[in-house]
Design an enzyme around this catalytic site. Structure first.
Site, PDB file in Angstrom:
ATOM      1  N   GLY A 104       0.829  -1.204   0.000  1.00 22.56           N
ATOM      2  CA  GLY A 104       0.000   0.000   0.000  1.00 22.56           C
ATOM      3  C   GLY A 104       0.862   1.252   0.000  1.00 22.56           C
ATOM      4  CG  ASP A 152      -9.123  -1.152   1.838  1.00 21.97           C
ATOM      5  OD1 ASP A 152      -9.919  -2.057   2.078  1.00 21.97           O
ATOM      6  OD2 ASP A 152      -8.197  -0.831   2.610  1.00 21.97           O
TER       7      ASP A 152
END
Ligand code: ATP
Length: 363
Positions: A104, A152
């Site tokens: 991420g 996400d």
């Protein structure tokens, strides 16, 4: 003699293995020596068996597996210069100056910092007599390329992150299963889905499952939300619907910034509508299981492109992250994307929701 290493860092997501496989195989195809770094930055700092040479066969039969076979971790040591110094030495000892980081925004930020610090880390290693000046000259530039693995879909600069599509499949499968039993007993189900401060999973789920109401972080509900949800659910029941589905994103909140939880929603439905209301929190099921066809193919394309980008990198080139733009795997400046992603998170924290949506730049 270009040593290349691939590692996965931060939270795992489905499709990471397909990305690892593609990086490794493209690197071998191009004649590179390629390594796995196990357990993310922790493996880089610890060295030893954590940095292992990979071959064609070591990435066989992993494309369909969820998670990451080389492990992922969060690593405090790498946040300190001393940890990064150890990591630099471990890479030099293997002749690695090319890194594919799959993670991420935090993992990509760490990689960028490492790359910037690389010359000074090598100076210090020479000074300590840990490496020779010949090694310093030979390995004087570190190239990095990022791939974003996250369910996400909260990273700016790419249409889809690796893992999102699979998570969506998993959620929808679960809601379809729940809907059939909800139908039998005329129940209302409140489903909590992941996504942190990003409502992508929640909104996509709501559309795909004909949900009656949803709560997402980007559009906080007004003070009248209790009346609104009751009116909507009641209206659906009056029209003959035997069940209701409500989606609550884990980052949902009201306009004052107070979190709205599945429990809050259930309480309102219990008290005002007297429905038989149940909560299902899907949790880590969303992050597990086999990757979808889309995620496998996305990760293959991105992994191969990452290796190509590294092989073409020069001392002057800006580090890139591989993104999906429409149907193309493209290279975009890594730090621009990271900074925008962090600006979105900051705007969400400061309750500037419209700014966050605009910054994210996705419809
Ligand atoms: P996720 O989206 O799953 O949270 P992430 O990559 O953003 O993934 P982080 O926990 O933020 O997850 O970062 C993973 C690791 O990257 C950290 O444990 C740390 O080792 C390294 N890292 C993150 N930020 C930095 C930084 N500013 N400097 C050095 N290393 C960092």
């Amino acid at each position: 003699d270009k040593g290349l290493a691939v590692f996965t860092s931060g939270g795992d997501s489905q499709g990471m293995n397909a990305a690892v496989r593609a990086c490794v195989r493209m690197a071998i195809y191009l004649g590179c020596k390629v390594y796995f770094i196990r357990e993310g930055y922790q493996g880089m700092v610890d060295g030893g068996d954590c940095i292992q040479e990979a071959n064609w066969a070591s990435v066989s039969s992993i494309i369909h597996r969820g998670g990451t076979i080389i492990g992922s971790a969060r690593c405090q040591d790498f946040r300190e210069r001393q940890g990064r110094l150890k990591a630099a030495n471990n890479l030099i000892q293997k002749g690695i100056t090319n890194l594919v980081v799959i993670g991420g925004d935090g993992s990509l930020t760490g990689a960028n910092l490492f790359r910037q610090e690389w010359p000074s880390l090598l100076d210090e290693l020479v000074k300590n007599k840990t490496i020779t000046t010949e090694q310093q000259d030979k390995f004087n530039v570190l190239h990095i390329v990022g791939l974003v693995g996250s369910i996400d879909n909260d990273f700016c600069g790419t249409d889809m992150t690796i893992g999102t599509d699979t998570a969506l499949h998993r959620i929808i499968e679960a809601i379809d299963a729940i809907s059939s039993t909800a139908y039998s007993h005329q129940r209302t189900f409140i489903m909590e889905v992941m996504g942190r401060h990003c409502g992508y999973l929640a909104i996509s789920t709501a559309i795909a499952t004909e949900a009656d109401f949803m709560f997402i972080p980007e559009e906080p509900v007004s003070v009248t939300w209790k009346d609104e949800i009751c009116a909507k659910l009641q209206q659906e029941r009056s029209a003959g619907q035997r069940l209701n589905i409500v989606i609550v994103a884990e980052g949902a909140m009201d306009r004052e910034g107070h979190p709205i939880t599945a429990e809050d929603v259930k309480k309102v439905i219990d008290e005002r509508l007297k429905h038989d209301a149940r909560i299902t929190v899907l949790g880590h099921v969303q992050r597990g299981g086999n990757p979808s066809a889309f995620d496998r193919i996305l990760a293959c394309r991105m992994g191969a492109e990452a290796t190509l980008a590294l092989m073409e990198a020069t001392k002057e080139s800006v580090p890139v992250v591989i993104s999906l733009d429409g149907n193309q795997a493209v290279r975009v400046p890594l730090m621009e994307c990271v900074e925008r992603t962090q600006a979105v998170a900051k705007a969400m924290k400061e309750k500037r929701w419209a700014d966050a949506v605009k910054l994210r730049g996705r419809s």
